[in-house]
Design a protein around this motif. Sequence first.
Motif, PDB file in Angstrom:
ATOM      1  N   LEU A  11       0.910  -1.186  -0.004  1.00  0.00           N
ATOM      2  CA  LEU A  11      -0.158   0.094  -0.011  1.00  0.00           C
ATOM      3  C   LEU A  11       1.058   1.316   0.004  1.00  0.00           C
ATOM      4  O   LEU A  11       1.758   1.479   0.805  1.00  0.00           O
ATOM      5  CB  LEU A  11      -0.732   0.023   1.204  1.00  0.00           C
ATOM      6  N   ILE A  12       0.686   1.931  -1.015  1.00  0.00           N
ATOM      7  CA  ILE A  12       1.647   3.462  -1.107  1.00  0.00           C
ATOM      8  C   ILE A  12       0.486   4.399  -0.550  1.00  0.00           C
ATOM      9  O   ILE A  12      -0.256   4.702  -1.318  1.00  0.00           O
ATOM     10  CB  ILE A  12       1.926   3.560  -2.554  1.00  0.00           C
ATOM     11  N   ALA A  13       0.596   4.653   0.802  1.00  0.00           N
ATOM     12  CA  ALA A  13      -0.197   5.735   1.459  1.00  0.00           C
ATOM     13  C   ALA A  13       0.657   6.255   2.493  1.00  0.00           C
ATOM     14  O   ALA A  13       1.007   5.947   3.239  1.00  0.00           O
ATOM     15  CB  ALA A  13      -1.443   4.811   2.225  1.00  0.00           C
ATOM     16  N   ASP A  14       1.245   7.635   2.017  1.00  0.00           N
ATOM     17  CA  ASP A  14       2.158   8.158   2.910  1.00  0.00           C
ATOM     18  C   ASP A  14       1.560   9.030   4.295  1.00  0.00           C
ATOM     19  O   ASP A  14       1.936   9.286   5.136  1.00  0.00           O
ATOM     20  CB  ASP A  14       2.610   9.510   2.143  1.00  0.00           C
ATOM     21  N   SER A  15       0.067   9.039   3.940  1.00  0.00           N
ATOM     22  CA  SER A  15      -0.493   9.840   5.050  1.00  0.00           C
ATOM     23  C   SER A  15      -2.206   9.534   4.807  1.00  0.00           C
ATOM     24  O   SER A  15      -2.765   9.260   3.513  1.00  0.00           O
ATOM     25  CB  SER A  15      -0.172  11.258   5.273  1.00  0.00           C
ATOM     26  N   VAL A  16      -2.871   9.803   5.862  1.00  0.00           N
ATOM     27  CA  VAL A  16      -4.311   9.687   5.743  1.00  0.00           C
ATOM     28  C   VAL A  16      -4.796  10.897   4.595  1.00  0.00           C
ATOM     29  O   VAL A  16      -5.701  10.736   3.821  1.00  0.00           O
ATOM     30  CB  VAL A  16      -4.921  10.097   6.989  1.00  0.00           C
ATOM     31  N   ARG A  17      -4.103  11.945   4.583  1.00  0.00           N
ATOM     32  CA  ARG A  17      -4.333  13.095   3.737  1.00  0.00           C
ATOM     33  C   ARG A  17      -4.203  12.683   2.295  1.00  0.00           C
ATOM     34  O   ARG A  17      -4.873  12.927   1.449  1.00  0.00           O
ATOM     35  CB  ARG A  17      -3.617  14.385   4.035  1.00  0.00           C
ATOM     36  N   HIS A  18      -3.193  11.989   2.133  1.00  0.00           N
ATOM     37  CA  HIS A  18      -2.583  11.181   0.855  1.00  0.00           C
ATOM     38  C   HIS A  18      -3.723  10.747   0.399  1.00  0.00           C
ATOM     39  O   HIS A  18      -4.248  10.552  -0.801  1.00  0.00           O
ATOM     40  CB  HIS A  18      -1.326  10.600   0.861  1.00  0.00           C
ATOM     41  N   VAL A  19      -4.399   9.945   1.189  1.00  0.00           N
ATOM     42  CA  VAL A  19      -5.286   8.868   0.832  1.00  0.00           C
ATOM     43  C   VAL A  19      -6.477   9.703   0.449  1.00  0.00           C
ATOM     44  O   VAL A  19      -7.379   9.304  -0.479  1.00  0.00           O
ATOM     45  CB  VAL A  19      -5.662   7.721   1.928  1.00  0.00           C
ATOM     46  N   GLU A  20      -6.784  10.483   1.291  1.00  0.00           N
ATOM     47  CA  GLU A  20      -7.976  11.484   0.914  1.00  0.00           C
ATOM     48  C   GLU A  20      -8.016  12.111  -0.375  1.00  0.00           C
ATOM     49  O   GLU A  20      -9.138  12.059  -0.936  1.00  0.00           O
ATOM     50  CB  GLU A  20      -8.347  12.552   2.209  1.00  0.00           C
ATOM     51  N   ILE A  21      -6.754  12.557  -0.716  1.00  0.00           N
ATOM     52  CA  ILE A  21      -6.800  13.264  -2.241  1.00  0.00           C
ATOM     53  C   ILE A  21      -6.760  12.296  -3.073  1.00  0.00           C
ATOM     54  O   ILE A  21      -7.664  12.497  -4.016  1.00  0.00           O
ATOM     55  CB  ILE A  21      -5.445  13.980  -2.131  1.00  0.00           C
ATOM     56  N   ALA A  22      -6.319  10.856  -3.053  1.00  0.00           N
ATOM     57  CA  ALA A  22      -6.404   9.980  -3.884  1.00  0.00           C
ATOM     58  C   ALA A  22      -7.849   9.667  -4.277  1.00  0.00           C
ATOM     59  O   ALA A  22      -8.091   9.250  -5.348  1.00  0.00           O
ATOM     60  CB  ALA A  22      -5.668   8.690  -3.335  1.00  0.00           C
ATOM     61  N   HIS A  23      -8.676   9.797  -3.182  1.00  0.00           N
ATOM     62  CA  HIS A  23     -10.055   9.239  -3.479  1.00  0.00           C
ATOM     63  C   HIS A  23     -10.972  10.397  -3.664  1.00  0.00           C
ATOM     64  O   HIS A  23     -12.283  10.049  -4.012  1.00  0.00           O
ATOM     65  CB  HIS A  23     -10.327   8.162  -2.284  1.00  0.00           C
ATOM     66  N   SER A  24     -10.870  11.672  -3.088  1.00  0.00           N
ATOM     67  CA  SER A  24     -11.892  12.472  -3.319  1.00  0.00           C
ATOM     68  C   SER A  24     -11.541  13.201  -4.810  1.00  0.00           C
ATOM     69  O   SER A  24     -12.618  13.850  -5.295  1.00  0.00           O
ATOM     70  CB  SER A  24     -11.750  13.532  -2.276  1.00  0.00           C
ATOM     71  N   HIS A  25     -10.334  13.279  -5.385  1.00  0.00           N
ATOM     72  CA  HIS A  25     -10.335  14.058  -6.491  1.00  0.00           C
ATOM     73  C   HIS A  25     -10.749  13.405  -7.742  1.00  0.00           C
ATOM     74  O   HIS A  25     -11.703  13.613  -8.565  1.00  0.00           O
ATOM     75  CB  HIS A  25      -8.804  14.087  -6.901  1.00  0.00           C
ATOM     76  N   PRO A  26     -11.040  11.755  -7.677  1.00  0.00           N
ATOM     77  CA  PRO A  26     -11.591  11.171  -8.710  1.00  0.00           C
ATOM     78  C   PRO A  26     -12.991  11.655  -8.793  1.00  0.00           C
ATOM     79  O   PRO A  26     -13.751  11.749  -9.969  1.00  0.00           O
ATOM     80  CB  PRO A  26     -11.415   9.511  -8.526  1.00  0.00           C
ATOM     81  N   THR A  27     -13.771  11.736  -7.598  1.00  0.00           N
ATOM     82  CA  THR A  27     -15.210  11.904  -7.609  1.00  0.00           C
ATOM     83  C   THR A  27     -15.393  13.154  -8.258  1.00  0.00           C
ATOM     84  O   THR A  27     -16.516  13.467  -8.908  1.00  0.00           O
ATOM     85  CB  THR A  27     -15.684  12.252  -6.009  1.00  0.00           C
ATOM     86  N   ALA A  28     -14.353  14.187  -8.285  1.00  0.00           N
ATOM     87  CA  ALA A  28     -14.653  15.558  -8.782  1.00  0.00           C
ATOM     88  C   ALA A  28     -14.029  15.678 -10.169  1.00  0.00           C
ATOM     89  O   ALA A  28     -14.198  16.487 -10.769  1.00  0.00           O
ATOM     90  CB  ALA A  28     -13.874  16.694  -7.975  1.00  0.00           C
ATOM     91  N   GLY A  29     -13.595  14.292 -10.689  1.00  0.00           N
ATOM     92  CA  GLY A  29     -13.214  14.123 -11.909  1.00  0.00           C
ATOM     93  C   GLY A  29     -11.725  14.554 -12.263  1.00  0.00           C
ATOM     94  O   GLY A  29     -11.403  14.723 -13.358  1.00  0.00           O
ATOM     95  N   ASP A  30     -11.140  14.634 -11.076  1.00  0.00           N
ATOM     96  CA  ASP A  30      -9.458  15.115 -11.466  1.00  0.00           C
ATOM     97  C   ASP A  30      -8.786  13.779 -11.154  1.00  0.00           C
ATOM     98  O   ASP A  30      -9.187  12.894 -10.204  1.00  0.00           O
ATOM     99  CB  ASP A  30      -9.126  16.304 -10.188  1.00  0.00           C
ATOM    100  N   ILE A  31      -7.568  13.828 -11.741  1.00  0.00           N
ATOM    101  CA  ILE A  31      -6.538  12.567 -11.766  1.00  0.00           C
ATOM    102  C   ILE A  31      -5.650  13.021 -10.688  1.00  0.00           C
ATOM    103  O   ILE A  31      -4.918  13.788 -10.815  1.00  0.00           O
ATOM    104  CB  ILE A  31      -5.894  12.116 -13.115  1.00  0.00           C
ATOM    105  N   PRO A  32      -5.270  12.023  -9.318  1.00  0.00           N
ATOM    106  CA  PRO A  32      -4.753  12.407  -8.473  1.00  0.00           C
ATOM    107  C   PRO A  32      -3.289  11.709  -8.772  1.00  0.00           C
ATOM    108  O   PRO A  32      -2.836  11.065  -7.976  1.00  0.00           O
ATOM    109  CB  PRO A  32      -5.323  11.750  -7.225  1.00  0.00           C
ATOM    110  N   ASP A  33      -2.809  12.162  -9.906  1.00  0.00           N
ATOM    111  CA  ASP A  33      -1.327  11.637 -10.289  1.00  0.00           C
ATOM    112  C   ASP A  33      -0.308  12.502 -10.047  1.00  0.00           C
ATOM    113  O   ASP A  33       0.795  12.186 -10.469  1.00  0.00           O
ATOM    114  CB  ASP A  33      -1.416  11.423 -11.708  1.00  0.00           C
ATOM    115  N   SER A  34      -0.513  13.584  -9.303  1.00  0.00           N
ATOM    116  CA  SER A  34       0.823  14.345  -9.072  1.00  0.00           C
ATOM    117  C   SER A  34       1.667  13.953  -8.026  1.00  0.00           C
ATOM    118  O   SER A  34       2.785  13.903  -7.962  1.00  0.00           O
ATOM    119  CB  SER A  34       0.466  15.930  -8.699  1.00  0.00           C
ATOM    120  N   ASP A  35       1.058  12.840  -6.948  1.00  0.00           N
ATOM    121  CA  ASP A  35       1.668  12.283  -6.145  1.00  0.00           C
ATOM    122  C   ASP A  35       0.871  10.947  -5.724  1.00  0.00           C
ATOM    123  O   ASP A  35       0.044  10.977  -4.793  1.00  0.00           O
ATOM    124  CB  ASP A  35       1.698  13.193  -4.574  1.00  0.00           C
TER     125      ASP A  35
END
Length: 392
Positions: free
Chosen positions: A190-214
Amino acid sequence: MDQSLDMLHMMLTSPEDHINEWFDSEFLKAPLARLASELGAPPSQKTIAIGGMMMSMRHNPGMARPRGGTGALIQALLNLVKHEGGVVLTDQHVSQVLVDDGRAVGVRVANGTEYRAKQAVISNIDAKRLFLQCMNAADVDAADSKLRDRLERRIVNNNETILKIDCALSEVPRFEHHHHQDSNLIGSVLIADSVRHVEIAHSHPTAGDIPDSDPSMYAVVPTVLDPSMAPDGKHTLWIEFFAPYQIAGAEGTGLNGTGWTDDLKNKVADRVIDKLADYAPNLKNSIIARRVESPAELGERLGAYKGNYYHIDMTLDQMIFMRPLPELANYKTPIQGLYLTGAGTHPGGSISGMPGRNCARVFLSSQRPIAQAVNKFKDSFAAVTRSMLGIV
Ligand SMILES: Cc1cc2nc3c(=O)[nH]c(=O)nc-3n(C[C@H](O)[C@H](O)[C@H](O)COP(=O)(O)OP(=O)(O)OC[C@H]3O[C@@H](n4cnc5c(N)ncnc54)[C@H](O)[C@@H]3O)c2cc1C
């Protein structure tokens, strides 16, 4: 304190709130949040805290995979069906379930061939696809005039799905900075640096954004546990990267208007692999070949709305006796002889076999109501007798 109220609270709260109640270390909280988000939503999402228990299930009862990969499980099931005299046809797209006098009597496939059902039609695509895409509206309305509207308006598929990367490797990825041992790769990475990292990874797709900067991700090297899946000394790797189905601002372009193109999926895959290589520096040189499947391609392969591999979202409002809707939640439908199973029914997505098993039991009991009732009575009688005699 009443433990059942604690359980109820846990069902209603979010993974993030639940994890914060019990743990302090970010090193532990981040992967717990990452596993909870496997349910297809960010850790702040209320009602999916139960996903946090996936970590403990990895320790007990532990990880299990069919030898030879998931395909080997399918092959074993096919062998059983054939052994019992069943016939399985693949590459036959069902275009319509045939209904006669309120009863499902068979299916028509894309080339026009009709197959008549002796006893029933059992569907394992989700209710929304079944009733809105594969049935005559008048047949559905005659059985339940509100059903199409409720399926259309109530069922939720958020915009999150998966970009999948498969790699053939000349050697295992070596996590040099993390006391690498091959045996650590038996489970999942699991590549998950922090809870916030995971939050961004899963909330951005809902808004249509690709969370690929990190990128955050889930990776597995199945050949560590099962070397039979690759030539001697070689390995395979698959990576799940959560991504939007519909890219915001790219509507009407790319595959099926989602914005996904070959160029884009490969650029995103490059960033995901770059991030994994920060942890396993030998990764890039070990890749012999790779295959990338975009969210749009996954959606096309499965046919599921917005590429949802759980068929419909796994939040509590669409689980248990509400999955997919209360009136369809017991594997039966308002159309006589039409049954529903698969990830869109209780207990939901993943390769558990449980929706199929439950549906089979409902189907069999409707075929043999008296025999089933007698068996149930026998079981209950035996249980009562045992408890009266104090036998466990
Ligand atoms: C990348 C990835 C990794 C995953 N990893 C895991 C994991 O590690 N562990 C786990 O437990 N789960 C995992 N899952 C989830 C799991 O694979 C799914 O939840 C599960 O396969 C759902 O099974 P199903 O049979 O209900 O539906 P599906 O697997 O979606 O099967 C439905 C089938 O119906 C076919 N179909 C659709 N429409 C029609 C039609 N009109 N006519 C005929 N056929 C049709 C589709 O082609 C498909 O073959 C993963 C999913 C993905 C995408």
